[in-house]
Every structure is written in C-alpha cells, then in structure tokens.
Design an enzyme around this catalytic site. Sequence first.
Site, PDB file in Angstrom:
ATOM      1  N   SER A   1      58.891  87.140  39.769  1.00 45.69           N
ATOM      2  CA  SER A   1      58.065  87.922  38.871  1.00 45.69           C
ATOM      3  C   SER A   1      58.856  88.388  37.665  1.00 45.69           C
ATOM      4  O   SER A   1      60.061  88.170  37.563  1.00 45.69           O
ATOM      5  CB  SER A   1      57.510  89.142  39.623  1.00 45.69           C
ATOM      6  OG  SER A   1      56.990  88.763  40.872  1.00 45.69           O
TER       7      SER A   1
ATOM      8  N   HIS B   1      57.389  95.392  24.792  1.00 43.66           N
ATOM      9  CA  HIS B   1      57.558  95.183  23.357  1.00 43.66           C
ATOM     10  C   HIS B   1      57.003  96.414  22.637  1.00 43.66           C
ATOM     11  O   HIS B   1      55.971  96.949  23.035  1.00 43.66           O
ATOM     12  CB  HIS B   1      56.823  93.934  22.871  1.00 43.66           C
ATOM     13  CG  HIS B   1      57.163  92.691  23.624  1.00 43.66           C
ATOM     14  ND1 HIS B   1      58.325  91.992  23.417  1.00 43.66           N
ATOM     15  CD2 HIS B   1      56.502  92.045  24.611  1.00 43.66           C
ATOM     16  CE1 HIS B   1      58.365  90.949  24.231  1.00 43.66           C
ATOM     17  NE2 HIS B   1      57.269  90.963  24.971  1.00 43.66           N
TER      18      HIS B   1
ATOM     19  N   CYS C   1      54.008  87.087  41.540  1.00 45.13           N
ATOM     20  CA  CYS C   1      53.532  85.992  42.382  1.00 45.13           C
ATOM     21  C   CYS C   1      53.960  86.325  43.802  1.00 45.13           C
ATOM     22  O   CYS C   1      54.959  85.811  44.295  1.00 45.13           O
ATOM     23  CB  CYS C   1      54.104  84.648  41.944  1.00 45.13           C
ATOM     24  SG  CYS C   1      53.419  84.015  40.402  1.00 45.13           S
TER      25      CYS C   1
END
Length: 271
Positions: free
Chosen positions: A119, A124, A147
């Site tokens: 993962s 940002h 996942c």
Amino acid sequence: MVARHAKKIKLYGFNNLAKTLSYNVYDICYAKAERHRAEYIEYIDEAYNAKRLAEILTTVAELIGANILDISHQDYEPQGASVVMLISEEPVVSERLSHDKAEHPGPLPETLLAHLDKSHITVHTYPESHPEGGISTFRADIDVATCGRISPLRALNYLIHALESDIVTLDYRVRGFTRDIRGRKHFIDHDITSIQNFIARDVIDRYGMIDVNVYQENIFHTKMLIKEFDLDNYLFGHGRDDYSARELREIERRLRREMAEIYYARNLPRM
C-alpha cells in the site's frame, strides 16, 4: 529516510481488492495586504514543508500499525510540497476476508490500530491566494491506498482530528475483486452505505455534510463544511480592531463566498 528494499516482500493475508481513501482539506484566511498574503504562504510552507509532512505521515503509519518501506519527499518553488510513502502490513493470517464488516466510526488517534498490505500514503499541498480579493487558501490532498483486508476508512477519524479544517472532501473507492476460500468473487469485503457512518459524533456535530454515492460501483463521496463561523479565526496579519464595521462585513462576505464556492465546486454569481 527508510532504505529501499532490495528483496521482495512476502505478503500475508493478501487479497486483490484495491481500496482508496482520498482526503482533501481546505483552510481559508483573509490577508489584506500583499505582504500579509506572502507571509501567509511563507507560514504554510514552513508549517507544511516536505520534511514536516514526512514526519506527520510517519506518525500516521506508526499509528495504523504499518511498516514503512520507502519515503520520498519534495518541496516546490514557489510553494507546495509532496510526500510519497510505500507501506506494508504486519502478518495477518485468517480464512475470513475481513474481521469487522460493520459500519461504524473508526478509532480516535489514541486508539488507532490497523494493518495495511502492499500500500501507499501520499500527501500534496497547494497554498495559493486571490490576486485582488485578499483571500488565501491552503489545500492538502492525502491518499491512503490499500490492497489488504483492512479499509483505509479505519484511519479517517485520526486524519479529521489531526487536520481540523474549514472544508473536507472525502472519496472512497473499492476496485477489483478477490475470492474467498470457496472461489466466490467478492467485489467489496465490508459493509458501507455512507462514509458518514465511519465518522465520530463530535465531527458530525461540527460539520454540515452532503453525500453523493454510486452504490453499484462502490464509489462513495462525502463533503463537509464547518458550521460555526468566527471571523477572528480567519484574519491574518491584522485583527478585528484594524477594520471598520463595514470592512468586517465585506471580509465575512468574501470568506463565506469562497467557502461556498469550494464546497459546491462552482463559481457563484456575484451579488
């Protein structure tokens, strides 16, 4: 900085479902003079530079019980920063797809514990200011992609409490499918009708919320707008006493308009 792994990582309790939580926050302020707007951007860049954001995400990874495999971070000119973190879960062995299928708020910061597999977490930042109107905004985008058996919604309440903001936009998506031990496909492995069901009561009391969900596609969207408005919390560089009553009314009008346009994602007609 975490060293890159040269060897392959053995996965435990792995399934093929890809779950992604996109967490976007907005903070808004009024800075009358250009120098004050520049100071606001400078303040944001100092408080949320790449090194500091990497420390925040490292703490998040520790709180959710993830192993950090690699971290990359970068500051930008004239402003902004990014951090990308690759993580893996600790071993989990079970024949069941999920230990907890019920909808309920995730734990608060002091109790948060989850396991992630193959993962990543990214952040940002986008500071900016209006060229004439005195409005400055700061946006941070955080993505938690997994996942594995656990949903990133488990980390939602920690993020909301750690980054208290004027506006929050949440998107949760589940992609792909995985199979149980009988070979039956599962396109989602936990119950969900709304992201709001995973949010703590104190947050629901502080924000007005709207849902836009596409259930058949496992797409869930919730946006949140702070209910209480205290003008003193939005003035940067000057205080309330530095403005006339008429100026304060105009500043509040501009701030409320900015918040509404961001919340509804459209430019509103000028009054």
